[in-house]
Design a protein around this motif. Structure first.
Motif, PDB file in Angstrom:
ATOM      1  N   LEU A 163      43.093  38.895  82.518  1.00  0.00           N
ATOM      2  CA  LEU A 163      44.092  39.951  82.361  1.00  0.00           C
ATOM      3  C   LEU A 163      43.654  41.028  81.379  1.00  0.00           C
ATOM      4  CD1 LEU A 163      47.352  37.816  82.220  1.00  0.00           C
ATOM      5  CD2 LEU A 163      46.640  39.294  84.086  1.00  0.00           C
ATOM      6  N   ARG A 164      42.570  40.793  80.679  1.00  0.00           N
ATOM      7  CA  ARG A 164      42.088  41.754  79.685  1.00  0.00           C
ATOM      8  C   ARG A 164      41.820  43.096  80.352  1.00  0.00           C
ATOM      9  NH1 ARG A 164      39.319  40.258  74.835  1.00  0.00           N
ATOM     10  NH2 ARG A 164      38.089  41.952  73.912  1.00  0.00           N
ATOM     11  N   PRO A 165      42.427  44.188  79.863  1.00  0.00           N
ATOM     12  CA  PRO A 165      42.228  45.491  80.512  1.00  0.00           C
ATOM     13  C   PRO A 165      40.784  45.960  80.380  1.00  0.00           C
ATOM     14  CG  PRO A 165      43.466  45.734  78.481  1.00  0.00           C
ATOM     15  CD  PRO A 165      43.356  44.268  78.725  1.00  0.00           C
ATOM     16  N   PRO A 166      40.308  46.774  81.315  1.00  0.00           N
ATOM     17  CA  PRO A 166      38.904  47.203  81.306  1.00  0.00           C
ATOM     18  C   PRO A 166      38.450  47.827  79.993  1.00  0.00           C
ATOM     19  CG  PRO A 166      39.940  47.798  83.391  1.00  0.00           C
ATOM     20  CD  PRO A 166      41.037  47.276  82.505  1.00  0.00           C
ATOM     21  N   LEU A 167      39.284  48.660  79.389  1.00  0.00           N
ATOM     22  CA  LEU A 167      38.865  49.330  78.155  1.00  0.00           C
ATOM     23  C   LEU A 167      38.586  48.343  77.040  1.00  0.00           C
ATOM     24  CD1 LEU A 167      38.428  52.010  76.613  1.00  0.00           C
ATOM     25  CD2 LEU A 167      40.849  51.919  75.982  1.00  0.00           C
ATOM     26  N   HIS A 168      39.367  47.271  76.977  1.00  0.00           N
ATOM     27  CA  HIS A 168      39.235  46.333  75.871  1.00  0.00           C
ATOM     28  C   HIS A 168      38.108  45.339  76.072  1.00  0.00           C
ATOM     29  CE1 HIS A 168      43.600  47.110  74.379  1.00  0.00           C
ATOM     30  NE2 HIS A 168      42.814  48.173  74.297  1.00  0.00           N
ATOM     31  N   LYS A 169      37.362  45.493  77.149  1.00  0.00           N
ATOM     32  CA  LYS A 169      36.135  44.726  77.324  1.00  0.00           C
ATOM     33  C   LYS A 169      34.940  45.460  76.722  1.00  0.00           C
ATOM     34  CE  LYS A 169      37.847  42.783  81.688  1.00  0.00           C
ATOM     35  NZ  LYS A 169      37.625  42.713  83.156  1.00  0.00           N
ATOM     36  N   ARG A 170      35.176  46.643  76.193  1.00  0.00           N
ATOM     37  CA  ARG A 170      34.111  47.505  75.680  1.00  0.00           C
ATOM     38  C   ARG A 170      34.026  47.381  74.165  1.00  0.00           C
ATOM     39  NH1 ARG A 170      34.545  53.234  74.329  1.00  0.00           N
ATOM     40  NH2 ARG A 170      32.469  54.181  74.250  1.00  0.00           N
ATOM     41  N   GLY A 171      32.807  47.109  73.656  1.00  0.00           N
ATOM     42  CA  GLY A 171      32.628  46.855  72.240  1.00  0.00           C
ATOM     43  C   GLY A 171      33.012  48.010  71.344  1.00  0.00           C
ATOM     44  N   TRP A 172      32.700  49.238  71.746  1.00  0.00           N
ATOM     45  CA  TRP A 172      32.998  50.397  70.917  1.00  0.00           C
ATOM     46  C   TRP A 172      34.494  50.538  70.637  1.00  0.00           C
ATOM     47  CZ3 TRP A 172      30.054  53.687  68.151  1.00  0.00           C
ATOM     48  CH2 TRP A 172      28.691  53.705  68.401  1.00  0.00           C
ATOM     49  N   VAL A 173      35.326  50.022  71.516  1.00  0.00           N
ATOM     50  CA  VAL A 173      36.768  50.258  71.414  1.00  0.00           C
ATOM     51  C   VAL A 173      37.414  49.402  70.333  1.00  0.00           C
ATOM     52  CG1 VAL A 173      38.935  50.122  72.721  1.00  0.00           C
ATOM     53  CG2 VAL A 173      36.871  50.971  73.815  1.00  0.00           C
ATOM     54  N   VAL A 174      36.772  48.314  69.923  1.00  0.00           N
ATOM     55  CA  VAL A 174      37.377  47.422  68.940  1.00  0.00           C
ATOM     56  C   VAL A 174      37.702  48.171  67.655  1.00  0.00           C
ATOM     57  CG1 VAL A 174      36.980  45.404  67.475  1.00  0.00           C
ATOM     58  CG2 VAL A 174      36.359  45.336  69.893  1.00  0.00           C
ATOM     59  N   GLN A 175      36.740  48.934  67.129  1.00  0.00           N
ATOM     60  CA  GLN A 175      37.022  49.660  65.894  1.00  0.00           C
ATOM     61  C   GLN A 175      37.987  50.817  66.149  1.00  0.00           C
ATOM     62  OE1 GLN A 175      33.434  51.058  64.082  1.00  0.00           O
ATOM     63  NE2 GLN A 175      33.049  52.658  65.599  1.00  0.00           N
ATOM     64  N   GLU A 176      37.983  51.374  67.341  1.00  0.00           N
ATOM     65  CA  GLU A 176      38.936  52.428  67.658  1.00  0.00           C
ATOM     66  C   GLU A 176      40.366  51.878  67.646  1.00  0.00           C
ATOM     67  OE1 GLU A 176      37.629  53.962  71.389  1.00  0.00           O
ATOM     68  OE2 GLU A 176      35.645  54.538  70.633  1.00  0.00           O
ATOM     69  N   ARG A 177      40.555  50.673  68.204  1.00  0.00           N
ATOM     70  CA  ARG A 177      41.873  50.040  68.222  1.00  0.00           C
ATOM     71  C   ARG A 177      42.329  49.688  66.816  1.00  0.00           C
ATOM     72  NH1 ARG A 177      41.165  44.964  71.887  1.00  0.00           N
ATOM     73  NH2 ARG A 177      43.343  44.652  71.313  1.00  0.00           N
ATOM     74  N   ALA A 178      41.395  49.196  65.991  1.00  0.00           N
ATOM     75  CA  ALA A 178      41.752  48.759  64.650  1.00  0.00           C
ATOM     76  C   ALA A 178      42.000  49.921  63.701  1.00  0.00           C
ATOM     77  CB  ALA A 178      40.660  47.841  64.093  1.00  0.00           C
ATOM     78  N   LEU A 179      41.186  50.964  63.809  1.00  0.00           N
ATOM     79  CA  LEU A 179      41.254  52.072  62.864  1.00  0.00           C
ATOM     80  C   LEU A 179      42.424  53.007  63.130  1.00  0.00           C
ATOM     81  CD1 LEU A 179      37.447  52.921  62.751  1.00  0.00           C
ATOM     82  CD2 LEU A 179      38.784  51.946  60.879  1.00  0.00           C
ATOM     83  N   ALA A 180      42.864  53.106  64.395  1.00  0.00           N
ATOM     84  CA  ALA A 180      43.950  54.033  64.739  1.00  0.00           C
ATOM     85  C   ALA A 180      45.291  53.475  64.260  1.00  0.00           C
ATOM     86  CB  ALA A 180      43.985  54.262  66.247  1.00  0.00           C
ATOM     87  N   PRO A 181      46.059  54.213  63.456  1.00  0.00           N
ATOM     88  CA  PRO A 181      47.370  53.714  63.020  1.00  0.00           C
ATOM     89  C   PRO A 181      48.384  53.628  64.152  1.00  0.00           C
ATOM     90  CG  PRO A 181      47.041  55.973  62.287  1.00  0.00           C
ATOM     91  CD  PRO A 181      45.734  55.524  62.866  1.00  0.00           C
ATOM     92  N   ARG A 182      48.194  54.467  65.188  1.00  0.00           N
ATOM     93  CA  ARG A 182      49.105  54.446  66.337  1.00  0.00           C
ATOM     94  C   ARG A 182      48.288  54.588  67.618  1.00  0.00           C
ATOM     95  NH1 ARG A 182      50.701  58.684  63.088  1.00  0.00           N
ATOM     96  NH2 ARG A 182      52.395  58.201  61.605  1.00  0.00           N
TER      97      ARG A 182
END
Length: 790
Positions: A484-503
């Motif tokens: 069920l993991r969405p395609p974007l969240h399978k991408r390594g670069w996105v982890v810090q984007e998800r964590a760093l963004a306040p919203r």
């Protein structure tokens, strides 16, 4: 309940109670028939209460003109459903709730009865007017109506106090002796005979067909919507206080699809923007604006980011659009050319999956032309949709990595990548295209909303668990895992984007989601749940908030949650293994005052080096990234460090781990030296493989010159990479239980040459035996050796 004569497009939902008990549909029909609603009754007509009437009780009917408000909804009811002539107003008989004439979806509540306390012998009807959208919930085709009426599981109810704490009884039937029962329905008479027919029924608005026809993300393959194969539906009941059972659909030559049944009232509902089949409606953008407004005015932790307060991206995209949201132009702006204009600039950022397809990029050759205007037809769908969202939410500037970083300039990339913490941390909102597999997938999608929310198969009093709901519960939301993991969240670069963004405003394949440091929401549950205790944003915030002087365990636990999420994702280029998390790592370094040494925290190298792979991965080529074997950065596999030892009570360290005295830290957070010196007990082992209960390889070993182990002992090791049969392996013991030595942890290593000085880490090991037998384990702790891991 609907009333004849209402204008098309206006949908009314009704619920009714009499004497604090839910009225059945037949009782409601009988009541309104007696009240003659829909036709002009005689003045002051009095009607008897339906069925549960107490002798002497009568009911006076009042219309919405008795309400203190005069909204358009009142007028609609007055013209379409109620008589022209009504009884005089009675404050004890009528209660109306409405937000006023400007309310778009007012609630009208009418109380019929003479009890001013409102507790006994009265009927309450609540009507809510809402925008009709494209679909209406809890509407079923004839085939599903038959299934709902006949299936025993749907008619079953829980009853406390029986065998096992509960029992099931069937409404209208004797209590069953069997714990399980089944009813199978086979479509016949040429109606809905194929899966394609079922899909057509779903598209025309059947709620249960929509749930059954929705693709199962766990299945290896799903039938296409035009599949002509026949199917059968089974309703299976099981003894349970939580659920009456399940519905299973079997399409010939495909896997079974399961829809769960539940007694509990679900939180997800078909409401607001979710009633529409598209996620780019005005209702979606209005909801997003409400989320953002609520967060910016009420969440201090989401807006107070002093570490990025003065940050301004090097470049931004200026978005121009007409009032209706139609894009007119996008151009590149260099913020340093006009510092006053961009000193307090508000902008949005895009998080998206590049994929393997070609996308528009900022290059040295296109820089000048992009400053004039970026041709809209040349932009992929993700970029266009992000610009539309930016304009619809009332903003002018947008940051997109491939258009704001010069992609063919190593100098620019080296300078900009470390600023990712500022880019996403300073952005007012991050737009996440989580459903798109590449830059052309787009943010917006078409969905069947009925497949996303529960269907009410049996109505009743929710407080007594008298309702039965059917729900898929399989959404590709931001927190979904596995298939069920969405395609974007399978991408390594996105982890810090998800964590760093306040919203983050996430556009998925099913609906739109909201995440911030305080809470989360979705179209199905639009109220922000302000009790968020998990997720990457919280993990990063905890890394920064916990006082590291109290011990590394607290904040480092959250750090390893981030590492696990990151290593479970994929990178197109493994040379980006450090770059894709460096901005996040350096922010944690700044906030904690600690330093990383090839991805491990210097303050506690001993426990840090005991990370393990959940399954063997692939060693990253040193040509791509010059990282030592003892760092998790060198392995392409999901890793975690779950080891926490209480040295004051149960465990003791039997080894030492140090870095070379001459080690220096590079500016990018990686250590210059690749050596790690370990002193401890080194023992040779032999190993073999087996299969665990899930069929996956399991690796076990035994000591060839080590301690005497009792018969019921278990020695497992977790390889970093798939081991080769001719490897000469040893283990080094690092942690041991204080009494008896019945549990131990350490590293699996192999020599790099015959000298036995230089070694490579190949895994982590764990030994366990029962406490009463472990007292005989003999550890030759005097046999300590010094090795250098590289």
């Amino acid at each position: 309940m609907s009333f004849h004569g209402l204008p098309k497009g206006m949908v009314w939902q009704a619920s009714a109670r009499y004497n604090n008990k839910v009225m059945t549909e037949e009782e409601v029909d009988d009541f309104f028939a007696r009240a003659a609603l829909g036709g002009p009754p005689p003045r002051e007509e009095r009607v008897q209460a339906p069925k549960r009437r107490r002798k002497g009780m009568d009911i006076k009917v009042h219309g919405p003109e008795d309400s203190p408000h005069n909204s358009p909804t009142d007028q609609l009811l007055r013209e379409a459903a109620l008589a022209e002539d009504r009884a005089e107003s009675s404050s004890e008989g009528v209660a109306a709730a409405c937000a006023g004439s400007k309310c778009k979806a007012p609630v009208q509540q009418f109380v019929f009865g003479s009890d001013p306390a409102g507790q006994h012998e009265r009927s309450v009807f609540s009507f809510r007017a809402r925008n009709p959208g494209d679909v209406e919930e809890n509407t079923f085709c004839k085939q599903c109506q038959t299934l709902i009426k006949k299936a025993r599981a749907i008619k079953s109810k829980p009853s406390e106090g029986a065998r096992g704490g509960f029992s099931l009884y069937i409404e209208g039937e004797n209590e069953g002796d069997d714990d399980r029962f089944a009813d199978v329905f086979s479509p016949g008479h040429g109606r809905y005979a194929t899966f394609a027919d079922l899909c057509k029924s779903a598209e025309t608005g059947c709620h249960l067909c929509s749930l059954l026809a929705a693709p199962d993300p766990h299945a290896n393959s799903n039938p296409p919507s035009d599949c002509k194969n026949s199917y059968m539906v089974g309703v299976y009941g099981e003894q349970s206080y939580d659920s009456p059972g399940r519905i299973e659909m079997q399409v010939m030559q495909y896997e079974r699809k399961v829809v769960n049944l539940a007694y509990d009232y679900p939180t997800a509902k078909l409401q607001g923007s979710l009633t529409y089949r598209r996620t780019d409606t005005d209702q979606v953008f209005a909801l997003a604006r409400d989320w953002l407004r609520h967060c910016r005015t009420g969440h201090d932790e989401c807006r107070n980011r002093p570490e990025v307060e003065d940050f301004v991206p090097t470049r931004l995209l200026e978005v121009s659009a007409e009032p209706n949201g139609t894009l007119t132009s996008i151009k590149l702006r260099v913020t340093s050319t006009n510092p006053d204009e961009f000193s307090n600039v508000e902008y949005l950022a895009l998080s998206h999956c590049w994929g393997t397809v070609e996308t528009t990029k900022l290059k040295t050759s296109t820089f000048a032309s992009f400053e004039t205007s970026i041709p809209l037809p040349s932009l992929p769908r993700n970029f266009v949709d992000a610009a539309i969202i930016t304009a619809k939410l009332g903003f002018k500037y947008l940051w997109i990595d491939s258009l704001c970083i010069i992609q063919d300039s190593d100098l620019d990339t080296t300078r900009e990548i470390p600023t990712m913490g500022g880019v996403y941390g300073r952005a007012v909102l991050t737009i996440a295209a989580i459903g798109a597999e590449n830059s052309h997938g787009g943010c917006f999608t078409t969905r069947n909303p009925l497949s996303l929310v529960p269907a009410l198969l049996r109505d009743g009093d929710s407080s007594t668990r008298d309702q039965v709901w059917a729900w898929n519960q399989q959404l590709q939301g931001p927190s979904a895992e596995g298939k069920l993991r969405p395609p974007l969240h399978k991408r390594g670069w996105v982890v810090q984007e998800r964590a760093l963004a306040p919203r983050t405003l996430s556009f998925g394949k099913d609906m739109v989601y909201w995440e911030c440091l305080r809470g989360a929401a979705s179209e199905a549950s639009p109220k922000i749940r302000e009790d968020n205790e998990s997720g990457l944003k919280i993990a990063l915030a905890q890394c920064s908030a916990v006082d590291h002087r109290e011990g590394w365990e607290l904040w480092e636990t959250f750090w390893w949650e981030i590492v696990h999420e990151y290593t479970a994702s994929k990178l197109t280029h493994y040379k980006d293994r450090w770059n894709a998390i460096s901005a996040l790592a350096m922010q944690v370094e700044d906030n904690t005052g600690q330093q990383l040494y090839h991805g491990l925290w210097e303050c506690n190298l001993f426990e840090e080096v005991l990370w393990k792979c959940f399954h063997p991965g692939q060693r990253i080529d040193p040509a791509d990234l010059d990282i030592p074997s003892w760092s998790w950065l060198c392995v392409n596999a999901p890793v975690h460090n779950q080891q926490r030892f209480n040295y004051n009570k149960d465990f003791k360290k039997v080894a030492t781990v140090t870095k070379p005295p001459s080690a220096r830290y590079a500016a990018d957070g990686l250590g210059r030296s690749k050596s790690l010196i370990i002193q401890g007990q080194l023992l040779k082992i032999s190993w073999s493989t087996s299969r665990n209960e899930t069929g996956k390889p399991a690796y076990v070993f035994r000591f060839t010159d080590g301690p005497l182990l009792p018969r019921r002992s278990k020695c497992d090791w977790y390889p970093d990479v798939v081991p080769e049969a001719d490897w000469d392996l040893s283990v080094i013991t690092m942690v041991l239980t204080k009494s008896g030595g019945y549990e131990a942890y350490g590293l699996v290593v192999r020599p790099n040459d015959v000298s036995g000085i230089s070694w490579t880490r190949v895994g982590m090991w764990h030994m366990f035996c029962y406490r009463d037998e472990g007292k005989d384990v003999l550890w030759h702790l005097e046999r300590k050796e010094t090795i250098t891991l590289v």
